[in-house]
Design an enzyme around this catalytic site. Structure first.
Site, mmCIF file in Angstrom:
data_model
loop_
_atom_site.group_PDB
_atom_site.id
_atom_site.type_symbol
_atom_site.label_atom_id
_atom_site.label_comp_id
_atom_site.label_asym_id
_atom_site.label_seq_id
_atom_site.Cartn_x
_atom_site.Cartn_y
_atom_site.Cartn_z
ATOM 1 N N CYS A 295 0.823 -1.213 0.000
ATOM 2 C CA CYS A 295 0.000 0.000 0.000
ATOM 3 C C CYS A 295 0.855 1.260 0.000
ATOM 4 C CB CYS A 295 -0.910 0.019 1.231
ATOM 5 S SG CYS A 295 -2.210 -1.226 1.196
ATOM 6 N N ASN A 296 2.032 1.165 0.611
ATOM 7 C CA ASN A 296 2.835 2.372 0.805
ATOM 8 C C ASN A 296 4.064 2.469 -0.082
ATOM 9 O OD1 ASN A 296 1.166 3.359 2.860
ATOM 10 N ND2 ASN A 296 2.177 2.068 4.369
ATOM 11 N N GLU B 211 6.040 -1.848 12.123
ATOM 12 C CA GLU B 211 4.966 -2.769 11.715
ATOM 13 C C GLU B 211 5.550 -4.043 11.133
ATOM 14 O OE1 GLU B 211 3.768 -3.607 8.496
ATOM 15 O OE2 GLU B 211 4.649 -2.162 7.138
ATOM 16 N N GLY C 3 -9.334 -9.802 3.057
ATOM 17 C CA GLY C 3 -7.900 -10.055 3.122
ATOM 18 C C GLY C 3 -7.325 -9.796 4.502
ATOM 19 N N GLU C 4 -5.987 -9.803 4.550
ATOM 20 C CA GLU C 4 -5.285 -9.675 5.824
ATOM 21 C C GLU C 4 -5.563 -8.342 6.515
ATOM 22 O OE1 GLU C 4 -0.633 -9.838 7.454
ATOM 23 O OE2 GLU C 4 -1.108 -10.253 5.349
ATOM 24 N N MET C 5 -5.580 -7.247 5.741
ATOM 25 C CA MET C 5 -5.802 -5.933 6.338
ATOM 26 C C MET C 5 -7.214 -5.816 6.906
ATOM 27 S SD MET C 5 -4.395 -3.052 7.088
ATOM 28 C CE MET C 5 -3.002 -2.707 6.003
#
Length: 434
Positions: free
Chosen positions: A51-52, A113, A190-192
Site C-alpha cells: 500500500c505504501n 509494523e 484479506g489480511e488488512m
C-alpha cells in the site's frame, strides 16, 4: 557488480500516484518477466509492491535503472519525466541499507509494523518463481529477514505501535460516542480487513458484516471472528459485494480494502446512502491502494472519509517514545548491512581471481599453439593446413576438461559435467529447432 533500488513510497508520492503502480501478488511474476525482457541484459530483479511503496531491486549494472524507470512509468501510464520527480534511486550500500530498514519496519508509515516482512517474503518468492532471483539478491533479502527478526526480538520497536486498524478505531471513537451501538461493514476479506475487523470486534459493535466477491472467503473470516464475538452481542453476517450499493445506508462505518484496480464505492452510491440515512453520518476508511472509494466522496456533508495517507498522522503519535528502540534497531541493521557488503566483496574478489587464472591459462594454451604453428610454417608446411591445426589445437585444449568430466566414473560427476557443458558451451535450442 552492485545492488540498486528504484522506487516510490508514502514519503515521495501521493496516494493516487502510488495506486497507478500497485501490483497484486499474482501480477509480480509476469511483471518481472516483462521488465527483464525489456532490458538489454537480464539482471537479478525483485519487485516489492505494498500500500505504501512500489520498489524494484536489482543486482548488476546500475545504469539499467534508467530503463527500469521507463518501464515502470509505462506500466502506470505516465511519462518517465513526471514519475522521476517522485522516485528515489539507491546504489550499493545505500540500496542494501534501505532493503534492511524496510524489512525491519524502520521505513514504514507505521514504525515497527510487521506486515511488511511477510510482503517482502512474498515478493522474493515471486521473483524466484519468475527466475529473476539470483544469488546476490537472495543473500541480501535472506540476511535482511534475519536482521528484521533480531530487531523485533531484541528491541522494543514494536511496542505501542499503532497500526492502521487501531488508528481507524481511534478516529471512529471521535465520531461515535459508543461503538457498541454502530453497524460496521467491512469490504474485502484479506489480511488488512481481518486485522481491522479484529480491532473493531474488541469494541463489541452492534453488527459486523463482511462483503466480498467470494462468499466462502467472507464466511471464513466471520468464523475466525466468531470466538471473539461470542462474549458480546455483536451480530456477524456476510453479504455479496453486489449487494453493497443497495445496502450501504444500513451501516454507520465502512472499512474497505480490496485488490480492485477501480473504485468499487462510487459517489452516487454514497449520496443515495446519506439520503436514506436522513443525514446521519457515515464513517469511512479506505485502506486500499489503488482507492476503493472515489475521492469525491470526501467532499460530501455527513461523510467522514479517511485514506491510508490520512491515517499517517494518527499512527505517528507514539513514535517519539520509541526513539531509543529505533537507535538500537539502526545499529543492528548497520551490522547486517556491513556483513552483506563483506560477502559481496569477498565474492567479487573470488570471481576476479578466477577470471585472472582463466585468462592466464588460455594465454598459455594459445601461446603454445602459436609457437607450434610458427615451427610448422618455418618448415614450409601449407598455411591452410597449419591454420586448421592451430584452430583444432586451441579447441581441443579448451574442450579437454569437459571431455574428462563427461567421462568421469562417478554418475554424480558425469551428471554435473553434463549440466555444466550444456549451460556453458551449448546454445539453447530455439523454438522450432530440431
Amino acid at each position: 557488480m552492485t545492488v540498486w533500488a528504484l522506487g516510490i513510497n508514502h514519503t515521495t508520492a501521493p496516494l493516487d500516484l502510488r495506486g497507478r503502480f500497485a501490483f497484486a501478488l499474482d501480477q509480480i511474476t509476469p511483471a518481472l518477466s516483462s521488465l527483464r525482457s525489456s532490458l538489454h541484459a537480464e539482471p537479478e530483479l525483485t519487485l516489492v509492491s505494498t500500500c505504501n511503496r512500489t520498489e524494484i531491486y536489482g543486482s548488476g549494472d546500475s545504469a539499467q535503472t534508467a530503463q527500469v524507470l521507463q518501464w515502470l512509468a509505462s506500466s502506470g501510464g505516465v511519462s518517465s519525466q513526471s514519475l522521476q520527480s517522485h522516485t528515489y534511486t539507491l546504489e550499493g550500500s545505500s540500496a542494501a541499507r534501505h532493503a534492511f530498514r524496510v524489512a525491519a519496519g524502520l521505513d514504514s508509515m507505521v514504525l515497527g509494523e510487521t506486515q511488511i516482512l511477510g510482503q517482502l517474503k512474498d515478493a522474493v518468492n515471486a521473483a524466484e518463481h519468475a527466475g529473476a532471483l539470483g544469488s546476490t539478491l537472495h543473500q541480501m533479502f535472506q540476511r535482511s529477514f534475519a536482521v528484521a527478526k533480531e530487531v523485533r526480538s531484541s528491541t522494543d520497536i514494536g511496542t505501542q505501535s499503532i497500526s492502521m486498524a487501531a488508528a481507524a478505531v481511534r478516529l471512529s471513537s471521535q465520531l461515535f460516542e459508543d461503538l457498541s451501538k454502530i453497524r460496521i461493514l467491512f469490504v474485502g476479506a484479506g489480511e488488512m480487513i481481518e486485522l481491522a475487523a479484529t480491532h473493531f470486534a474488541a469494541k463489541n459493535p452492534r453488527q459486523i458484516v463482511i462483503a466480498n466477491r467470494t462468499m466462502e472467503r467472507g464466511q471464513a473470516l466471520i468464523d475466525r471472528l466468531a470466538p471473539a464475538a461470542a462474549t458480546s452481542n455483536t451480530a456477524l453476517h456476510t453479504m455479496h459485494l453486489g449487494e453493497l450499493p443497495s445496502r450501504l445506508h444500513e451501516f454507520d462505518a465502512v472499512i474497505s480494502c480490496t485488490a480492485s484496480t477501480l473504485p468499487i464505492i462510487g459517489l452516487g452510491a454514497v449520496e443515495r446512502a446519506i439520503k436514506a440515512r436522513k443525514r446521519r453520518p457515515i464513517f469511512m476508511v479506505d485502506l486500499a491502494v489503488p482507492r476503493d472509494i472515489e475521492p469525491e466522496v470526501k467532499a460530501l456533508d455527513d461523510v467522514y472519509l479517511y485514506t491510508v495517507d490520512d491515517l499517517a498522522g494518527v499512527v505517528q503519535t507514539a513514535q517519539a517514545t520509541r526513539q531509543a528502540a529505533v537507535a538500537q534497531a539502526e545499529v543492528i541493521v548497520d551490522a547486517g548491512v556491513q556483513d552483506f557488503l563483506r560477502w559481496m566483496q569477498q565474492r567479487s574478489e573470488g570471481t576476479t581471481n578466477l577470471i585472472q587464472q582463466l585468462n592466464a591459462q588460455s594465454d598459455a594454451w594459445r601461446a603454445a599453439e602459436i609457437s607450434r604453428a610458427k615451427k610448422l610454417l618455418a618448415k614450409g608446411e601449407d598455411i591452410d593446413a597449419v591454420l586448421e591445426a592451430l584452430s583444432k589445437g586451441v579447441a581441443q585444449k579448451f574442450l579437454h576438461p569437459a571431455y574428462l568430466g563427461l567421462g568421469a566414473s562417478e554418475p554424480s560427476q558425469r551428471a554435473a559435467a553434463q549440466e555444466a557443458v550444456q549451460r556453458l558451451y551449448l546454445k539453447p535450442q530455439e523454438p522450432g529447432e530440431r
